[in-house]
Design a protein around this motif. Structure first.
Motif, short mmCIF file in Angstrom:
data_model
loop_
_atom_site.label_atom_id
_atom_site.label_comp_id
_atom_site.label_asym_id
_atom_site.label_seq_id
_atom_site.Cartn_x
_atom_site.Cartn_y
_atom_site.Cartn_z
N LEU A 166 0.86 -1.18 0.00
CA LEU A 166 0.00 0.00 0.00
C LEU A 166 0.90 1.23 0.00
O LEU A 166 1.80 1.35 0.83
CB LEU A 166 -0.87 -0.01 1.27
CG LEU A 166 -1.74 1.23 1.51
CD1 LEU A 166 -2.89 1.28 0.51
CD2 LEU A 166 -2.28 1.23 2.93
N ALA A 167 0.64 2.14 -0.95
CA ALA A 167 1.42 3.39 -0.95
C ALA A 167 0.44 4.53 -0.68
O ALA A 167 0.01 4.70 0.46
CB ALA A 167 2.15 3.53 -2.27
N GLY A 168 0.00 5.25 -1.70
CA GLY A 168 -0.89 6.39 -1.46
C GLY A 168 -2.36 6.02 -1.45
O GLY A 168 -3.22 6.87 -1.20
N TRP A 173 -10.48 0.11 -4.86
CA TRP A 173 -10.78 -1.33 -4.88
C TRP A 173 -11.68 -1.67 -3.70
O TRP A 173 -12.52 -2.55 -3.77
CB TRP A 173 -9.50 -2.17 -4.77
CG TRP A 173 -8.46 -1.93 -5.83
CD1 TRP A 173 -8.57 -1.17 -6.95
CD2 TRP A 173 -7.14 -2.47 -5.85
NE1 TRP A 173 -7.40 -1.20 -7.66
CE2 TRP A 173 -6.51 -1.98 -7.00
CE3 TRP A 173 -6.43 -3.31 -4.99
CZ2 TRP A 173 -5.19 -2.31 -7.33
CZ3 TRP A 173 -5.11 -3.64 -5.32
CH2 TRP A 173 -4.51 -3.14 -6.48
N MET A 216 12.67 5.39 0.82
CA MET A 216 11.86 5.31 -0.41
C MET A 216 11.15 6.62 -0.71
O MET A 216 10.40 6.73 -1.67
CB MET A 216 10.84 4.16 -0.31
CG MET A 216 11.50 2.80 -0.46
SD MET A 216 10.35 1.42 -0.25
CE MET A 216 9.32 1.51 -1.70
N ALA A 236 10.35 5.17 -4.77
CA ALA A 236 9.01 4.77 -5.22
C ALA A 236 7.92 5.40 -4.38
O ALA A 236 6.81 5.62 -4.87
CB ALA A 236 8.89 3.25 -5.17
N VAL A 249 3.42 11.78 -6.16
CA VAL A 249 3.37 12.23 -7.55
C VAL A 249 3.69 13.73 -7.61
O VAL A 249 4.43 14.19 -8.48
CB VAL A 249 1.97 11.94 -8.15
CG1 VAL A 249 1.80 12.59 -9.50
CG2 VAL A 249 1.72 10.44 -8.23
N ARG A 306 -2.04 18.35 -14.85
CA ARG A 306 -3.25 17.66 -15.31
C ARG A 306 -3.33 16.22 -14.80
O ARG A 306 -4.25 15.49 -15.16
CB ARG A 306 -3.32 17.72 -16.84
CG ARG A 306 -3.55 19.15 -17.35
CD ARG A 306 -3.74 19.19 -18.83
NE ARG A 306 -4.87 18.38 -19.24
CZ ARG A 306 -5.08 17.98 -20.49
NH1 ARG A 306 -4.22 18.33 -21.44
NH2 ARG A 306 -6.12 17.25 -20.80
N GLY A 343 3.62 3.89 -7.12
CA GLY A 343 2.30 3.28 -7.24
C GLY A 343 1.79 3.38 -8.67
O GLY A 343 1.19 2.44 -9.19
N ALA A 386 3.94 0.87 -10.64
CA ALA A 386 3.69 -0.54 -10.25
C ALA A 386 2.29 -0.98 -10.65
O ALA A 386 2.09 -2.12 -11.06
CB ALA A 386 3.89 -0.70 -8.75
N ASN A 387 1.35 -0.08 -10.53
CA ASN A 387 -0.01 -0.42 -10.95
C ASN A 387 -0.01 -0.66 -12.47
O ASN A 387 -0.68 -1.57 -12.96
CB ASN A 387 -0.97 0.71 -10.58
CG ASN A 387 -2.41 0.27 -10.63
OD1 ASN A 387 -2.74 -0.85 -10.23
ND2 ASN A 387 -3.28 1.12 -11.14
N MET A 422 7.85 -8.67 -12.63
CA MET A 422 8.12 -8.40 -11.22
C MET A 422 7.57 -9.58 -10.42
O MET A 422 6.37 -9.86 -10.47
CB MET A 422 7.42 -7.09 -10.81
CG MET A 422 7.66 -6.67 -9.39
SD MET A 422 7.31 -4.88 -9.08
CE MET A 422 5.56 -4.79 -9.37
N VAL A 427 8.79 -2.17 -6.29
CA VAL A 427 9.50 -1.07 -6.95
C VAL A 427 10.21 -0.26 -5.87
O VAL A 427 9.57 0.22 -4.93
CB VAL A 427 8.52 -0.16 -7.75
CG1 VAL A 427 9.26 1.00 -8.39
CG2 VAL A 427 7.78 -0.97 -8.81
#
Ligand SMILES: Cc1cc2nc3c(=O)[nH]c(=O)nc-3n(C[C@H](O)[C@H](O)[C@H](O)COP(=O)(O)OP(=O)(O)OC[C@H]3O[C@@H](n4cnc5c(N)ncnc54)[C@H](O)[C@@H]3O)c2cc1C
Ligand code: FES
Ligand code: FES
Length: 511
Positions: free
Chosen positions: A237-239, A246, A266, A280, A284, A304, A318, A321-322, A365, A371
């Motif tokens: 789990l990141a952000g 989900w 990281m 990673a 963003v 944007r 994320g 990796a997604n 991976m 990542v």
């Protein structure tokens, strides 16, 4: 052993032991803490009704305040942080905070449903610009820590907040007005807050469990690698700007979760002569802020990409990796020649980013790998002559998902194209390079006829799908046209100036 989630909220350290691992911050606020000022609209990060501000101790010993969407943030990720909601703007003497007063003065609210979310995005901006430190009547009185954002900056900070009745002009007016008002009677004491957060800072992995579901927040890459090696199916789990949906929209069970947002290594960005290396778990927003220093051509893509609250929470790792076929950062990174660094157990390996994507949702991976970082080449040596552009084609200008996302790069050797790299999102099952198109361009003269031949070749690279965002024909046509636009902007003679191809600039000129 499971420990309680500890965070600062409403002037106290809260401890929570009985919440589900994926209980959202919004559910906690509304249903557990009974702080119902924060609203729920879409439950997917799109409308901003649930915007709250999260404070985190930073390397300077201060606190960074970030607006995020409470509906898709999981409660355990608040551990060690501070949570601020619209209730926190209340002043002890009953006076309004300048953010609220400005909304009243400028008629920035009608039905009011969106207002707490707007107010929190505005408050984050207010804090960022240092006005809270003034405290005294007269606002910041020109203190060096204070600055005032432009109207464009304000608009960018509010792209994640939707209002269906007031209209945005009075809200933008309010955000300008708040900086002109006297400071709040009780501003946030950032030093005291930082000290308080220091008391709940963990040195080691935070482990939490609820009904058999485990949540770990390690502090080091080694600890993360060990967890993934021991239990490879543990979900990273990141952000949570993908994962959150989900849960809220697909009702998926995540199983055990490991959170990477507390691993300092990281969250670092290191710039050497050769690479900009981005951890990673860098958001963003921070990743693009750094990349745009080296590649200002990325600025429009940066602004944007979703909205500020999503960019504050979502990470570059994320996104990569997604590996969504319509993710926005991959085409640009691939065109720039970025490499992805993976870690699994004690082993680190790296590869060109495009090689990570094998097929739809299939990556090179292993289950226990993750990542670690991205390495983006700097603009040195021959790359000083790099011609580079990215284009996002979407139905809305702001805060929308790409129908087509294009990226073009080559080294200009006089009028000759060297090392062309073209990548697209929205055109295939993965982010994908346009190898036939590149072959037409390689070592050719950068003439209009070359661009047109390359546009025809693009038909051999992609057979895009039709979906609710665009038809297959539209996608291919739009993709070809972005290449023509690239030619117009980078042709050796008489290239078009940026304002000639900026929709807003052209609209403003012709209005
Ligand atoms: C309203 C909204 C607007 C959006 N707009 C855009 C947009 O304009 N452009 C765009 O590209 N995306 C957009 N997104 C999607 C999302 O914000 C991005 O994909 C974001 O970068 C995901 O990062 P995250 O940290 O939130 O990932 P998470 O949701 O935490 O994780 C996403 C996936 O990556 C995996 N993962 C995360 N970190 C790692 C790691 N270090 N190693 C291995 N696996 C990992 C997770 O296990 C999961 O499978 C939007 C999302 C929302 C909700
Ligand atoms: S409820 Fe719409 S963004 Fe959270
Ligand atoms: S005031 Fe009604 S939605 Fe904004």
């Amino acid at each position: 052993m499971s420990e309680p989630i500890r965070f600062y909220h409403r002037n106290a350290i809260r401890e929570v032991s009985d919440a589900g691992v994926t209980r959202s911050v919004l559910q906690y606020l509304r249903e557990d803490a009974r702080c119902t000022g924060t609203k729920e609209g879409c439950a997917e990060g799109d409308c901003g009704a649930c915007t709250v501000v999260v404070g985190e101790r930073n390397a300077e010993g201060g606190v960074s305040f970030k607006a995020v969407n409470a509906c898709i943030q999981f409660l355990p990720t608040l551990d060690g942080k501070a949570l601020f909601t619209v209730e926190d703007l209340r002043q002890p003497d009953g006076s309004l905070h300048p953010v609220q007063q400005a909304m009243v003065d400028c008629h920035g609210s009608q039905c009011g449903f969106c207002t707490p979310g707007f107010v929190m995005s505005m408050w984050a901006l207010y804090e960022k610009h240092g006005h809270e430190h003034a405290g005294a009547p007269g606002g910041c009185a020109g203190k060096s820590a204070c600055s005032t954002p432009s109207r464009d900056d304000i608009a960018n900070a509010l792209t994640g907040n939707l209002c269906r009745c007031t209209g945005y002009r009075p809200i933008l007016d309010s955000a300008e007005q708040m900086f002109k008002l006297e400071g709040p009677k009780a501003p946030i004491d950032v030093k005291a807050l930082s000290n308080t957060l220091a008391t709940i800072e963990r040195k080691d992995t935070f482990h939490y469990e609820h009904k058999g579901q485990q949540y770990d927040a390690p502090r080091t890459v080694d600890a993360l690698a060990a967890i993934k090696e021991a239990r490879p199916d543990t979900r990273i789990l990141a952000g949570s700007t993908d994962i959150g949906l989900w849960v809220t929209k697909q009702m998926r069970e995540l199983g055990n979760v490991v959170y990477v947002g507390q691993i300092d290594a990281m969250r670092e960005i290191a710039v050497s002569d050769a690479f900009i290396e981005i951890g990673a778990a860098v958001s963003v927003e921070r990743a693009y802020a750094e990349l745009a220093k080296h590649y200002p051509e990325l600025e429009e893509m940066w602004l944007r990409f979703a909205s500020l609250p999503i960019r504050n929470a979502g990470t570059i790792g994320g996104n990569v990796a997604n590996g969504s076929p319509i993710g926005d950062s991959m085409p640009g990174l691939i065109a720039l020649g970025a490499r992805v660094v993976l870690r699994g157990g004690d082993v680190e390996r790296e590869m060109p980013l495009e090689d990570l994507y094998l097929a739809y949702q299939k990556k090179d991976m292993a289950e226990h790998e993750f990542v670690l970082a991205l390495k983006v080449p700097t603009r040195t040596g021959a790359r000083a002559n790099l011609k580079f552009r990215t284009y996002k084609v979407s139905k809305r200008f702001d805060s929308d998902i790409s129908a087509v996302c294009a990226a073009f790069a080559f080294i200009a050797d006089g009028d000759t194209v060297r090392e062309p790299r073209i990548a697209f999102g929205g055109m295939a099952a993965t982010p994908k390079r346009a190898t036939h198109t590149e072959a037409v361009l390689a070592d050719a003269q950068w003439h209009e006829a070359t661009a047109q031949a390359a546009m025809i070749a693009m038909g051999n690279d992609y057979a895009p799908l039709s979906d609710m965002r665009a038809t297959s024909d539209y996608r291919l046509e739009a993709a070809k046209n972005t290449l023509y636009r690239f030619w117009l902007e980078t042709r050796p003679h008489n290239p078009l100036a940026p304002q000639a191809i900026n929709v807003r600039a052209v609209a403003a000129e012709t209005a």
